[in-house]
Each structure stands twice: as C-alpha cells, then as structure tokens.
Design a protein around this motif. Structure first.
Motif, PDB file in Angstrom:
ATOM      1  N   THR A 170       0.851  -1.194   0.000  1.00 37.96           N
ATOM      2  CA  THR A 170       0.000   0.000   0.000  1.00 37.96           C
ATOM      3  C   THR A 170       0.880   1.234   0.000  1.00 37.96           C
ATOM      4  O   THR A 170       1.940   1.259   0.619  1.00 37.96           O
ATOM      5  CB  THR A 170      -0.917   0.022   1.235  1.00 37.96           C
ATOM      6  OG1 THR A 170      -0.101  -0.029   2.422  1.00 37.96           O
ATOM      7  CG2 THR A 170      -1.868  -1.166   1.224  1.00 37.96           C
ATOM      8  N   ILE A 171       0.420   2.266  -0.676  1.00 34.07           N
ATOM      9  CA  ILE A 171       1.191   3.507  -0.793  1.00 34.07           C
ATOM     10  C   ILE A 171       0.838   4.421   0.372  1.00 34.07           C
ATOM     11  O   ILE A 171      -0.331   4.678   0.641  1.00 34.07           O
ATOM     12  CB  ILE A 171       0.908   4.205  -2.130  1.00 34.07           C
ATOM     13  CG1 ILE A 171       1.324   3.301  -3.293  1.00 34.07           C
ATOM     14  CG2 ILE A 171       1.631   5.542  -2.211  1.00 34.07           C
ATOM     15  CD1 ILE A 171       1.000   3.862  -4.652  1.00 34.07           C
ATOM     16  N   ASP A 172       1.849   4.889   1.044  1.00 33.13           N
ATOM     17  CA  ASP A 172       1.670   5.792   2.185  1.00 33.13           C
ATOM     18  C   ASP A 172       1.724   7.235   1.679  1.00 33.13           C
ATOM     19  O   ASP A 172       2.774   7.726   1.281  1.00 33.13           O
ATOM     20  CB  ASP A 172       2.765   5.533   3.213  1.00 33.13           C
ATOM     21  CG  ASP A 172       2.573   6.370   4.475  1.00 33.13           C
ATOM     22  OD1 ASP A 172       1.608   7.152   4.531  1.00 33.13           O
ATOM     23  OD2 ASP A 172       3.394   6.237   5.403  1.00 33.13           O
ATOM     24  N   TRP A 173       0.589   7.916   1.736  1.00 33.03           N
ATOM     25  CA  TRP A 173       0.503   9.295   1.246  1.00 33.03           C
ATOM     26  C   TRP A 173       0.635  10.317   2.377  1.00 33.03           C
ATOM     27  O   TRP A 173       0.265  11.481   2.208  1.00 33.03           O
ATOM     28  CB  TRP A 173      -0.816   9.512   0.506  1.00 33.03           C
ATOM     29  CG  TRP A 173      -0.882   8.777  -0.796  1.00 33.03           C
ATOM     30  CD1 TRP A 173      -1.448   7.562  -1.038  1.00 33.03           C
ATOM     31  CD2 TRP A 173      -0.330   9.208  -2.047  1.00 33.03           C
ATOM     32  NE1 TRP A 173      -1.292   7.207  -2.347  1.00 33.03           N
ATOM     33  CE2 TRP A 173      -0.609   8.202  -3.006  1.00 33.03           C
ATOM     34  CE3 TRP A 173       0.380  10.345  -2.457  1.00 33.03           C
ATOM     35  CZ2 TRP A 173      -0.204   8.301  -4.320  1.00 33.03           C
ATOM     36  CZ3 TRP A 173       0.770  10.449  -3.772  1.00 33.03           C
ATOM     37  CH2 TRP A 173       0.480   9.437  -4.691  1.00 33.03           C
ATOM     38  N   GLU A 174       1.164   9.905   3.494  1.00 34.69           N
ATOM     39  CA  GLU A 174       1.348  10.850   4.601  1.00 34.69           C
ATOM     40  C   GLU A 174       2.341  11.942   4.201  1.00 34.69           C
ATOM     41  O   GLU A 174       3.405  11.676   3.643  1.00 34.69           O
ATOM     42  CB  GLU A 174       1.870  10.139   5.840  1.00 34.69           C
ATOM     43  CG  GLU A 174       2.096  11.079   7.023  1.00 34.69           C
ATOM     44  CD  GLU A 174       2.839  10.408   8.160  1.00 34.69           C
ATOM     45  OE1 GLU A 174       3.064  11.066   9.181  1.00 34.69           O
ATOM     46  OE2 GLU A 174       3.216   9.229   7.999  1.00 34.69           O
ATOM     47  N   GLU A 175       2.001  13.179   4.507  1.00 38.28           N
ATOM     48  CA  GLU A 175       2.880  14.313   4.185  1.00 38.28           C
ATOM     49  C   GLU A 175       3.892  14.487   5.318  1.00 38.28           C
ATOM     50  O   GLU A 175       3.775  15.347   6.173  1.00 38.28           O
ATOM     51  CB  GLU A 175       2.052  15.589   3.989  1.00 38.28           C
ATOM     52  CG  GLU A 175       1.094  15.505   2.817  1.00 38.28           C
ATOM     53  CD  GLU A 175       0.277  16.772   2.638  1.00 38.28           C
ATOM     54  OE1 GLU A 175       0.575  17.777   3.299  1.00 38.28           O
ATOM     55  OE2 GLU A 175      -0.665  16.756   1.832  1.00 38.28           O
ATOM     56  N   SER A 176       4.916  13.647   5.292  1.00 39.19           N
ATOM     57  CA  SER A 176       5.919  13.685   6.363  1.00 39.19           C
ATOM     58  C   SER A 176       6.946  14.786   6.146  1.00 39.19           C
ATOM     59  O   SER A 176       7.506  15.331   7.089  1.00 39.19           O
ATOM     60  CB  SER A 176       6.632  12.341   6.461  1.00 39.19           C
ATOM     61  OG  SER A 176       7.436  12.120   5.315  1.00 39.19           O
ATOM     62  N   PHE A 177       7.259  15.085   4.873  1.00 34.25           N
ATOM     63  CA  PHE A 177       8.319  16.039   4.518  1.00 34.25           C
ATOM     64  C   PHE A 177       9.646  15.653   5.172  1.00 34.25           C
ATOM     65  O   PHE A 177      10.426  16.514   5.599  1.00 34.25           O
ATOM     66  CB  PHE A 177       7.925  17.477   4.899  1.00 34.25           C
ATOM     67  CG  PHE A 177       6.634  17.924   4.286  1.00 34.25           C
ATOM     68  CD1 PHE A 177       6.524  18.069   2.915  1.00 34.25           C
ATOM     69  CD2 PHE A 177       5.513  18.180   5.067  1.00 34.25           C
ATOM     70  CE1 PHE A 177       5.330  18.470   2.335  1.00 34.25           C
ATOM     71  CE2 PHE A 177       4.318  18.574   4.495  1.00 34.25           C
ATOM     72  CZ  PHE A 177       4.223  18.720   3.124  1.00 34.25           C
ATOM     73  N   ASN A 178       9.859  14.344   5.252  1.00 40.94           N
ATOM     74  CA  ASN A 178      11.092  13.793   5.829  1.00 40.94           C
ATOM     75  C   ASN A 178      12.152  13.696   4.734  1.00 40.94           C
ATOM     76  O   ASN A 178      11.931  13.056   3.705  1.00 40.94           O
ATOM     77  CB  ASN A 178      10.808  12.407   6.409  1.00 40.94           C
ATOM     78  CG  ASN A 178      12.010  11.794   7.092  1.00 40.94           C
ATOM     79  OD1 ASN A 178      13.143  12.282   6.952  1.00 40.94           O
ATOM     80  ND2 ASN A 178      11.786  10.718   7.814  1.00 40.94           N
ATOM     81  N   GLU A 179      13.310  14.321   4.946  1.00 39.38           N
ATOM     82  CA  GLU A 179      14.343  14.362   3.914  1.00 39.38           C
ATOM     83  C   GLU A 179      14.975  12.993   3.654  1.00 39.38           C
ATOM     84  O   GLU A 179      15.678  12.813   2.661  1.00 39.38           O
ATOM     85  CB  GLU A 179      15.437  15.375   4.282  1.00 39.38           C
ATOM     86  CG  GLU A 179      16.403  14.945   5.349  1.00 39.38           C
ATOM     87  CD  GLU A 179      15.893  15.127   6.750  1.00 39.38           C
ATOM     88  OE1 GLU A 179      16.657  14.896   7.697  1.00 39.38           O
ATOM     89  OE2 GLU A 179      14.702  15.531   6.914  1.00 39.38           O
ATOM     90  N   LYS A 180      14.705  12.008   4.530  1.00 40.34           N
ATOM     91  CA  LYS A 180      15.233  10.662   4.312  1.00 40.34           C
ATOM     92  C   LYS A 180      14.197   9.722   3.685  1.00 40.34           C
ATOM     93  O   LYS A 180      14.535   8.612   3.270  1.00 40.34           O
ATOM     94  CB  LYS A 180      15.683  10.068   5.647  1.00 40.34           C
ATOM     95  CG  LYS A 180      16.738  10.872   6.382  1.00 40.34           C
ATOM     96  CD  LYS A 180      18.048  10.869   5.624  1.00 40.34           C
ATOM     97  CE  LYS A 180      19.106  11.652   6.381  1.00 40.34           C
ATOM     98  NZ  LYS A 180      19.394  11.111   7.714  1.00 40.34           N
TER      99      LYS A 180
END
Length: 401
Positions: free
Chosen positions: A29-39
């Motif tokens: 499943t694709i995680d569309w959470e907007e984490s804005f995590n550079e890693k």
C-alpha cells in the motif's frame, strides 16, 4: 552433527516457505502521509530534494540541522561554542509548527544579521505571523481533478500544476509596503501564496505549498523546474536544511546522518534477506554452543607500566560511561597545567583571564575564548554525554597543537 542436520534442514525449509508465503500475501500500500522527511522515499517525502540540493547550490556547503534552531544557531554564532559561524540560507520545508518562540527569535536574529530564511509550509509559527503581520486562509479546491496552478509574478519563471490538492492556502493579509508578492496559486481564482519581506539586514521568503518539494511532484513531468525557480530567489551561499528528525537535547556538535538501514527494511526482498541472515546466525550459535573440547585460556601476564595503568583506568571510566568523572578530571588537569606553565589563577574565568592566557600561550584570543566558554558551559550541565567529552578533548588538543 549428523543427527542435528535433519532438524536444521527442516527449520530452514519452514523459514523459507513462511517468508515466501508472507511475501505473496502481502499487498503493498502507498503511504501518502505528508511527512516532509528528507530521508523518506515515500511520495510525500523529501529524499529527492535532499539528494539534489547540493547540485542546486554548487560549490557551497549543505548542512543538515538536527537540533532546534535556537540551540544550533546560538552555538554557531559569533559568541557561540560551535565549530563555525552560521551564515547563508536557512531552509525549512513543512513541519514548522514545532518551532518554539526561542527558535523563532533565533531565526529572526539570524535573518537580522544579513542572512536568508525560506519556509514552505501551510501555516507558520504564531510568532512569525505576528512579527511580519500576516494572516493565512484556506479555500477548498472546487475542481473534480483537485488540480491547482502555481505561478510567479515574474512571467519568465516556470509555472506548474499540482494534482491531489484538496485546497489552496494563501495570504489573506500582509503589509503591502514592506512585502513583495512573488507568486500565486489558482483554482477558481488567483491568490497570493509566495511573498518576500526584508527583515533587518536579511530577507524572509514564505511559501504556502510544501508539496511541490516532495518526491511525487519532483518526479512528475517538469514540476521540478518550478522548485528550481523558487530557490533561484535565494542568494548563492551555504545552506542549512532543517531536518524532519529532531534531537531535543542541546547542541554539542555536528550530528552525523543516521543509517539508511530503514530503507532496506522497507523493501520486501531486502527485509526477508536480513531476517533470514539473522535467523541463520542464531541457529549457528545455538547448534555450535557445545564445543567438543574446552577452550584452554591463554593468560598473559599484566604489564606493570605507568602508561598501561593510565590506559586501563581511562578505559574503565569510558566503558562504564562515567563521562562526568572523565570530564571533571580533564578540566582539573588542564587548569593545573595552566597554573604550572603560565602562572595564572584559574579561579575566575573572566575576560581578563582569557586575555592573559591568550597572550602567554601565543594562541588566538577567539580560540582561547571558545575553549573557556565551552568549559564554563559544560561545568553548568547536570548530565554529561560522550559528545561533551569528545568536544572538550578536541578543544583542549587544539589549544596545545
């Protein structure tokens, strides 16, 4: 061993079969959470932007800030204890709600000294909005395809469109005298979403669509050109990228990047290869725990030398993580040497003491001041960590080099 072999074989077959069965049944499943995590390599992570940033600021240093800005920038200031003076562009993409009033104050002070702050987020810290006298609104996207158009006031720059956009954030109020409108967002009507304002000797750029920096948008069509145009407003200088990961302790030196093992564990094949290797290793240890012959220990006589004794005591403190004891002894021995070599009183570590020590030792006053300030800082702490010991040792070695 011949009796144990069938058991091992059965266990290995069961492990491989179980891993294969789980791999088939598992649906990705694709995680569309907007984490804005550079890693993060997920759609709304920033790994591509993070990887390409050095090419956008060629010949300039890119530093990742893992601490709160107030801790990092205070340490790396003219009067700080860090290893450099922070100057250049401070970039923050998303997650700016964590900024404390102290961090906002330090960022504004950073800008006031002639530097640049760039933030792309849906909202900003209250202290920033109050200081710059701005307000932000939100309008739901009326279009069925959830597409918004992003453009610049300067028509020669690249515009773009983004999808999967539920609505538009825009500036409802700002000081029209001190603020320059640089960009807009448009669904049913055009609204301001990118502004610039001068602050002291520096500049602040505020942008309201952080999703354009994510992996999903940078890989889609030519949307990356819009990001290039955004960053073209920033001066050519060193870059400080505010990290998604944050250490809440005080700044004690540059933090190395974390391992990328998490990326491998996200990949199904790599993850099961890793787990299988661990299981095989455990099985090897279990079935080889009983040896056919006892190991005959080779006892070497202890060397009764002064150097070996000192190393043994030092290792004892270090291995037991008694950093406090080591740090106190290192400071005590350093001050004893100062009193012996330069005949100086070390009871008051004031400006006069720093000047005398710099004059007698022939060292630069700034270097001596950095060392003494760090000693005073570390003496005020209640807890000590390995990083404190390493940094103190580096400062003392620099003094004697």
């Amino acid at each position: 061993m011949k009796k144990e072999f069938p058991i091992i074989l059965v266990i290995v077959v069961l492990i491989i079969f179980g891993a294969f069965a789980l791999g088939i049944k598992r649906t990705k499943t694709i995680d569309w959470e907007e984490s804005f995590n550079e890693k993060s390599t997920k759609p709304y992570g920033l790994s591509i932007f993070y990887r390409e940033l050095p090419f956008l600021f060629d010949e300039y240093e890119i530093r990742t800030v893992y601490h709160q800005p107030h801790s990092y920038l205070a340490a790396n200031s003219e009067d700080g204890w860090g290893d450099h003076v922070a100057k250049g562009n401070y970039i923050k993409i998303g997650n700016s709600d964590y900024l404390t009033p102290l961090s906002v104050h330090e960022l504004l002070n950073f800008v006031n000294n002639g530097n640049t702050l760039f933030i792309s987020d849906y909202y900003f810290a209250k202290e920033i909005q109050d200081t710059l006298d701005i307000d932000i609104g939100f309008e739901y996207n009326p279009s069925k395809d959830s597409i918004s158009e992003l453009s610049f006031t300067n028509k020669s720059l690249n515009f773009t469109k983004i999808d999967k956009n539920d609505g538009d954030y825009y500036f409802t109020d700002y000081d029209s005298i001190s603020t320059t409108v640089l960009g807009h967002v448009k669904t049913d009507k055009k609204r301001t979403n990118f502004i610039h304002t001068s602050f002291g000797k520096g500049s602040i750029y505020l942008h309201l669509e952080p999703k354009v920096f994510t992996n999903y948008n940078l890989l889609k069509e030519d949307r990356y050109k819009y990001v290039e145009s955004l960053l073209s407003y920033l001066p050519d200088n060193d870059v400080y990228l505010d990290s998604y990961s944050k250490y809440q302790t005080g700044y004690d030196g540059e933090v190395e990047q974390e391992s990328n093992l998490s990326w491998f564990l996200d990949q199904l094949a790599f993850r099961w290869a890793w787990y299988t290797a661990i299981i095989f290793g455990l099985l090897f240890m279990i079935f080889n725990a009983k040896r056919r012959q006892r190991i005959i220990k080779i006892i070497t006589p202890l060397q009764n030398t002064t150097v070996a004794f000192v190393k043994t005591i030092s290792n004892l403190y270090f291995e037991t993580k008694d950093y406090k004891n080591l740090i106190e002894k290192k400071i005590t021995y350093f001050f004893e040497k100062i009193r012996t070599d330069y005949n100086l009183n070390t009871n008051e570590l004031n400006e006069a003491f720093i000047s005398k020590l710099a004059a007698k030792s022939g060292k630069k006053k700034n270097d001596v001041k950095t060392l003494i300030n760090y000693i005073k800082l570390i003496q005020s702490k209640r807890e000590y960590f390995e990083g404190n010991l390493v940094t103190l040792n580096k400062h003392i070695e620099n003094f004697y080099s």
